[in-house]
Design an enzyme around this catalytic site. Structure first.
Site, PDB file in Angstrom:
ATOM      1  N   HIS A   1       7.163   1.930  23.695  1.00 48.51           N
ATOM      2  CA  HIS A   1       7.133   3.355  24.037  1.00 48.51           C
ATOM      3  C   HIS A   1       7.010   4.227  22.782  1.00 48.51           C
ATOM      4  CE1 HIS A   1       8.104   7.359  25.381  1.00 48.51           C
ATOM      5  NE2 HIS A   1       9.003   7.378  24.420  1.00 48.51           N
TER       6      HIS A   1
ATOM      7  N   CYS B   1       7.304   3.772  30.420  1.00 44.96           N
ATOM      8  CA  CYS B   1       7.645   4.965  31.203  1.00 44.96           C
ATOM      9  C   CYS B   1       7.159   4.854  32.646  1.00 44.96           C
ATOM     10  CB  CYS B   1       7.084   6.212  30.526  1.00 44.96           C
ATOM     11  SG  CYS B   1       7.910   6.541  28.953  1.00 44.96           S
TER      12      CYS B   1
ATOM     13  N   ASP C   1       1.282   1.148  -7.801  1.00 40.18           N
ATOM     14  CA  ASP C   1       1.783   2.423  -8.321  1.00 40.18           C
ATOM     15  C   ASP C   1       3.277   2.363  -8.526  1.00 40.18           C
ATOM     16  OD1 ASP C   1       2.250   2.177  -5.537  1.00 40.18           O
ATOM     17  OD2 ASP C   1       2.685   4.308  -5.410  1.00 40.18           O
TER      18      ASP C   1
ATOM     19  N   GLY D   1       4.195  -1.682  -4.577  1.00 38.94           N
ATOM     20  CA  GLY D   1       4.828  -0.846  -5.602  1.00 38.94           C
ATOM     21  C   GLY D   1       6.121  -0.233  -5.099  1.00 38.94           C
ATOM     22  N   PHE D   2       6.053   0.350  -3.933  1.00 37.50           N
ATOM     23  CA  PHE D   2       7.241   1.040  -3.436  1.00 37.50           C
ATOM     24  C   PHE D   2       8.415   0.097  -3.237  1.00 37.50           C
ATOM     25  CE2 PHE D   2       9.924   2.631   0.032  1.00 37.50           C
ATOM     26  CZ  PHE D   2      10.423   3.741  -0.624  1.00 37.50           C
TER      27      PHE D   2
ATOM     28  N   CYS E   1       4.923  10.734  29.538  1.00 37.29           N
ATOM     29  CA  CYS E   1       4.320   9.674  28.725  1.00 37.29           C
ATOM     30  C   CYS E   1       3.548   8.705  29.618  1.00 37.29           C
ATOM     31  CB  CYS E   1       5.415   8.937  27.951  1.00 37.29           C
ATOM     32  SG  CYS E   1       4.795   7.538  26.985  1.00 37.29           S
TER      33      CYS E   1
ATOM     34  N   ASP F   1      -0.137  -2.385   1.894  1.00 35.66           N
ATOM     35  CA  ASP F   1       0.408  -1.525   0.847  1.00 35.66           C
ATOM     36  C   ASP F   1       0.584  -2.389  -0.403  1.00 35.66           C
ATOM     37  OD1 ASP F   1       1.483   0.536  -0.543  1.00 35.66           O
ATOM     38  OD2 ASP F   1       3.157   0.894   0.815  1.00 35.66           O
ATOM     39  N   SER F   2       0.579  -1.751  -1.576  1.00 38.14           N
ATOM     40  CA  SER F   2       0.490  -2.506  -2.825  1.00 38.14           C
ATOM     41  C   SER F   2       1.768  -3.244  -3.210  1.00 38.14           C
ATOM     42  CB  SER F   2       0.138  -1.556  -3.960  1.00 38.14           C
ATOM     43  OG  SER F   2       1.192  -0.636  -4.153  1.00 38.14           O
TER      44      SER F   2
ATOM     45  N   CYS G   1       2.782   5.514  28.863  1.00 40.45           N
ATOM     46  CA  CYS G   1       2.927   4.106  28.466  1.00 40.45           C
ATOM     47  C   CYS G   1       3.497   3.259  29.601  1.00 40.45           C
ATOM     48  CB  CYS G   1       3.779   3.979  27.204  1.00 40.45           C
ATOM     49  SG  CYS G   1       5.542   3.823  27.488  1.00 40.45           S
TER      50      CYS G   1
ATOM     51  N   GLN H   1       0.612  10.307  -7.096  1.00 42.60           N
ATOM     52  CA  GLN H   1       2.064  10.494  -7.170  1.00 42.60           C
ATOM     53  C   GLN H   1       2.341  11.869  -7.783  1.00 42.60           C
ATOM     54  OE1 GLN H   1       4.518   8.835  -5.957  1.00 42.60           O
ATOM     55  NE2 GLN H   1       3.723   6.803  -5.469  1.00 42.60           N
TER      56      GLN H   1
ATOM     57  N   ASP I   1       1.494   6.305   8.254  1.00 45.85           N
ATOM     58  CA  ASP I   1       2.202   5.122   8.726  1.00 45.85           C
ATOM     59  C   ASP I   1       3.674   5.372   8.511  1.00 45.85           C
ATOM     60  OD1 ASP I   1       3.489   3.296   6.383  1.00 45.85           O
ATOM     61  OD2 ASP I   1       1.820   4.509   5.643  1.00 45.85           O
TER      62      ASP I   1
HETATM   63 ZN   LIG Z   1       6.456   5.941  27.252  1.00 48.81          ZN
END
Ligand SMILES: [Zn+2]
Length: 405
Positions: A371, A345, A179, A98-99, A340, A95-96, A342, A228, A302
């Site tokens: 998880h 779990c 930005d 900016g934020f 789930c 990411d730039s 994963c 924006q 993201d």
């Molecule tokens: Zn899981």
């Protein structure tokens, strides 16, 4: 100049802008829509790259502001770039900055009480890997932003060209234009000024990026421009027209959204942006919002929420979020989420997870993050499969009726 990434659409939703596609990068393929895991400081907090892979993640997004200050972009370059430095072999993004430079520094420091048009200010969504360490005293000029480091108070000045230089040094596959991210609580006049500045900065980011690529024999990262415009329809559309008209490789949709504004903003923007380039909704990652974004033509997301929540014990399940620290889970021998797939779990009980968080064991944060990331990444993968199979609406209804009951 050959294109640094290649995006192709495999299938579209009937009557909606949603699509399933593929982004090919020099470090591997991203199947879209996809959730990008956030590794702000070249680390997905509490996880090794091997564990990141285990969550099903295909791409990691790091942050320019943080890596510029520590360990420094020149140093990362010297070590062979972000991928080599952090031992993540898949695609990366930055990411730039900016934020981070603007958050709390400028727009967010102002009184929120002047907001009358947002019905519920608690619904305001912060975004883009704001992970607890913000610059101080950011000051915006026409050319760039000066700010003080959150580490040591040293003064820095970032221009669009500087942000692009830093990102080229960091060496990710996809980078973002610099930005200004305004708070939705700002006046229309301020948002309009900020938007014009973001547009000038986008053009400067692109020009500088292209000159660096030319100087490097045509080789370099892909650059995404950022739309924006806050919650104003006219500004959002103007921004999508302007940024969408420049020769970026893809687009970010930025801004802090009030929850109630997000869907309309995404629709306005995606109607205008060129269809054949990927779109990244920055900083958004709750299940309901992911469905909304995917349905409306967003390809990448993201958010720090899965790992931040994971470290705190707030964990996603197919029946909604739970805080596994709560006393009711102390004797619960069942898995966190029976649906789930994963490793957490499959192998650990709610009671053990509850114990880890209560005992402040680091393993709690690691297991919770594995998880949560798996849950969110896998949810977006299921959305993608549902687009390919032609049953997106059924999947959405089924998932949300259980998740948000
Ligand atoms: Zn899981």
């Amino acid at each position: 100049m050959s294109k640094p990434i290649k995006f192709s659409i495999k299938k579209e939703l009937d009557g909606k802008p949603g699509r399933a596609g593929v982004i090919e990068t020099p470090h591997g393929t991203i199947h879209t829509p996809a959730f990008v895991s956030v590794g702000t400081k070249a680390s997905v907090k509490a996880l090794t790259p091997e564990q990141i892979l285990e969550t099903g993640a295909e791409v990691v997004l790091a942050n320019t502001y943080h890596l510029y200050l520590e360990p420094g972009d020149e140093r990362v370059k010297k070590f062979g770039g972000l991928q080599k430095f952090m031992n993540w072999h898949g695609p990366t993004m930055t990411d730039s900055g900016g934020f981070q430079v603007f958050s709390l520094g400028a727009a967010y420091g102002k009184e929120i009480s002047k907001v009358v048009s947002i019905t519920d200010p608690s619904q305001l969504l912060s975004e883009r890997s704001l992970d607890g360490e913000e610059p101080r005293l950011a000051k915006i000029g026409q050319d760039g932003v000066s700010f003080r480091s959150h580490h040591d108070g040293t003064l820095h000045y970032i221009t669009p060209e500087k942000s692009i230089d830093i990102q080229h040094n960091l060496g990710a596959d996809v980078i973002f234009a610099f930005d200004e991210c305004t708070s939705p609580t700002e006046s229309y006049q301020y948002q309009e000024e900020a938007l014009e500045r973001t547009h000038r900065w986008a053009k400067r980011s692109l020009d500088h990026h292209n000159s660096l690529i030319r100087a490097n024999g045509g080789i370099g990262p892909a650059l995404f421009g950022i739309v924006q415009g806050g919650r104003e329809e006219a500004l959002r559309k103007r921004s999508a027209e302007f940024i969408g008209g420049l020769d970026f490789d893809g687009f970010g949709i930025g801004g802090s959204f009030a929850k109630e504004d997000m869907e309309t903003a995404v629709k306005w923007v995606n109607e205008i942006l060129p269809k054949d380039k990927p779109r990244h909704l920055l900083g958004i990652g709750e299940p309901e919002d992911l469905f909304m974004g995917v349905e409306n033509g967003v390809d990448l997301f993201d958010c720090v929420a899965p790992t931040r929540n994971g470290r705190g014990g707030t964990l996603y399940t197919s029946s909604g979020k739970i805080n596994v620290r709560n006393a009711e889970y102390r004797e619960d021998t069942g898995p966190l989420d029976p649906e789930c797939g994963c490793s957490v779990c499959k192998n650990y009980s709610r009671a053990y997870l509850c114990h880890l968080y209560r005992a402040h064991e680091m393993l709690g944060g690691t297991l919770g993050s594995i998880h949560n990331l798996y849950f969110i990444i896998n949810l977006v993968k299921q959305m993608r499969q549902a687009i390919l199979d032609g049953n997106f609406q059924e999947f959405k209804t089924k998932f949300l009726s259980k998740y948000s009951k």
